[in-house]
Design an enzyme around this catalytic site. Structure first.
Site, mmCIF file in Angstrom:
data_model
loop_
_atom_site.group_PDB
_atom_site.id
_atom_site.type_symbol
_atom_site.label_atom_id
_atom_site.label_comp_id
_atom_site.label_asym_id
_atom_site.label_seq_id
_atom_site.Cartn_x
_atom_site.Cartn_y
_atom_site.Cartn_z
ATOM 1 N N LYS A 1 -10.815 -4.825 -4.057
ATOM 2 C CA LYS A 1 -11.826 -3.766 -4.217
ATOM 3 C C LYS A 1 -11.229 -2.516 -4.816
ATOM 4 O O LYS A 1 -11.871 -1.776 -5.528
ATOM 5 C CB LYS A 1 -12.332 -3.315 -2.837
ATOM 6 C CG LYS A 1 -13.215 -4.222 -2.116
ATOM 7 C CD LYS A 1 -13.767 -3.430 -0.930
ATOM 8 C CE LYS A 1 -13.833 -4.262 0.329
ATOM 9 N NZ LYS A 1 -12.670 -4.093 1.191
ATOM 10 N N LYS B 1 0.820 -1.212 0.000
ATOM 11 C CA LYS B 1 0.000 0.000 0.000
ATOM 12 C C LYS B 1 0.853 1.260 0.000
ATOM 13 O O LYS B 1 0.460 2.268 -0.555
ATOM 14 C CB LYS B 1 -1.014 -0.008 1.157
ATOM 15 C CG LYS B 1 -2.091 -1.067 0.963
ATOM 16 C CD LYS B 1 -3.382 -0.803 1.716
ATOM 17 C CE LYS B 1 -4.424 -1.859 1.317
ATOM 18 N NZ LYS B 1 -5.677 -1.783 2.062
ATOM 19 N N LYS C 1 -3.957 -10.537 -6.342
ATOM 20 C CA LYS C 1 -5.263 -10.864 -5.749
ATOM 21 C C LYS C 1 -6.345 -9.907 -6.253
ATOM 22 O O LYS C 1 -6.060 -8.747 -6.577
ATOM 23 C CB LYS C 1 -5.185 -10.871 -4.218
ATOM 24 C CG LYS C 1 -5.350 -9.535 -3.545
ATOM 25 C CD LYS C 1 -5.734 -9.671 -2.061
ATOM 26 C CE LYS C 1 -6.033 -8.268 -1.526
ATOM 27 N NZ LYS C 1 -6.724 -8.196 -0.277
#
Ligand code: ATP
Ligand code: LTN
Length: 332
Positions: A199, A114, A196
């Site tokens: 969202k 992130k 993966k």
């Protein structure tokens, strides 16, 4: 009689849930309600570790709450609440932050990912995210935490934090166990099957949202990246097909051999359409129930208020004891 084990899990309201969230986590949460006491929450405090637009975050939190109900979580049977409504989590987070090492946090792959994706906002909350996650779990002394495999590292850290606290202050927290199902523990992106499904992916074709309509779902599956082969089979190196097979298996209950037989002699086109149809049909009742719930805001409010009250009742006792353990003066 044995006491029922306690389950805790949470999901961030960072957007509409994906098929990955559903298969890897949420649908298991609903079946666990039969055997265990379950506490589930919408992790809005975790969501702000990445910049969110306030109005959107509020909307996503309410939608996520309704979506969990639409996926079968019963707010009477389980405790279902919004994280920021239970102040105890932030209070315990502070104590746990003081029992978490810089080195441990630096090793978290989610932090590395992130911070790479948001190089202009590597904030302290993003770094200490796992301590808050540990606080969520330990504030209830949960036995087991059902999550997708991407959260395993955070859970191991939560266990280390609990053990360290217990060593330092005397046995107090239960050391929680991960609960990771084999099928669908990691659903991959439809556009890059080595990543993966997430969202917050910028490519809308990469993920199936559980509120997508049937045509959209089928279209996204038909565009899924596969390989230049034609064999529908679960084999090393066939990441795209392996992913579609695990999705098809998760929604139909068929095993890989049965799927290989079903599509023997057929092309990828037929297989992709079949996966799309099976997923769309599986999700249809979720979409219908979600629309019904979102039309009754008063009922939703009643459910999340009650959930917060019940969550506070349990966690405030445990957090008060943790305050005492570390040497804070008891409140009058
Ligand atoms: P974000 O993209 O905002 O980080 P996310 O899609 O990764 O969000 P989370 O809210 O972080 O979702 O995760 C909620 C639950 O869904 C967790 O238990 C996580 O392990 C599980 N999960 C998320 N993505 C997948 C996936 N692709 N396959 C299986 N499980 C998943
Ligand atoms: N970090 C989790 C969401 C989460 C969570 C938790 C999961 C926040 N607090 C406590 C299990 C237990 C994620 O899915 N990204």
């Amino acid at each position: 009689m044995d006491e029922k084990k306690l389950i805790f899990s949470a999901i961030q309201p960072t957007g509409t849930f994906t098929l990955g969230n559903y298969i890897g986590a949420v649908r298991n949460w609903s079946s666990l309600q039969e055997k265990f006491d379950c506490i589930y929450c919408i992790a809005d405090m975790h969501a702000i570790t990445v910049r969110q637009e306030p109005a959107k975050l509020r909307q996503h939190s309410l939608e996520s709450y309704a979506l969990l109900m639409a996926c079968g979580i019963d707010p009477q049977k389980s405790i279902l609440f919004i994280q920021s409504h239970a102040d105890t989590h932030a209070c315990l987070n502070w104590i746990l932050c003081c029992n978490t090492q810089f080195g441990e946090l630096s090793r978290m792959t989610q932090f590395k990912d992130k911070s790479q994706r948001h190089p202009d906002d590597i904030n302290a909350g993003l770094f200490t995210y796992p301590s808050l996650m540990a606080a969520d779990i330990l504030a209830y002394n949960a036995d087991m935490v059902p999550v997708g495999v991407d959260q395993k590292q955070h859970l191991e850290l939560a266990r280390n934090i609990a053990q360290r606290f217990n060593q330092h202050y005397g046995e107090f927290f239960k050391v929680p166990k991960p609960y990771i199902t084999e099928v669908g523990a990691k659903i991959m992106s439809l556009q890059d099957p080595t990543k993966k499904m997430s969202k917050s992916d910028d490519n809308p074709n990469a993920c199936i949202l559980i509120l997508d309509d049937k045509d959209t779902i089928i279209r996204k599956f038909r565009r899924a990246v596969t390989d230049s082969d034609t064999l529908v089979a679960y084999r090393e190196g066939k990441d795209g097909i392996n992913n579609l097979m695990s999705i098809y298996s998760a929604v139909t209950g068929k095993n890989y051999d049965e799927i290989e037989n079903e599509f023997a002699g057929k092309g990828y086109g037929d297989f992709k359409t079949a996966v799309g149809e099976a997923v769309a049909d599986h999700l249809e009742p979720v979409r219908t129930e979600f629309a019904k719930l979102m039309a009754d805001r008063a009922y939703l409010k009643q459910c999340y208020s009650d959930g917060a009250r019940r969550a506070m009742k349990i966690s405030s006792k445990i957090v008060s004891k943790a305050y005492h353990k570390v040497g804070f003066v008891d409140r009058a």
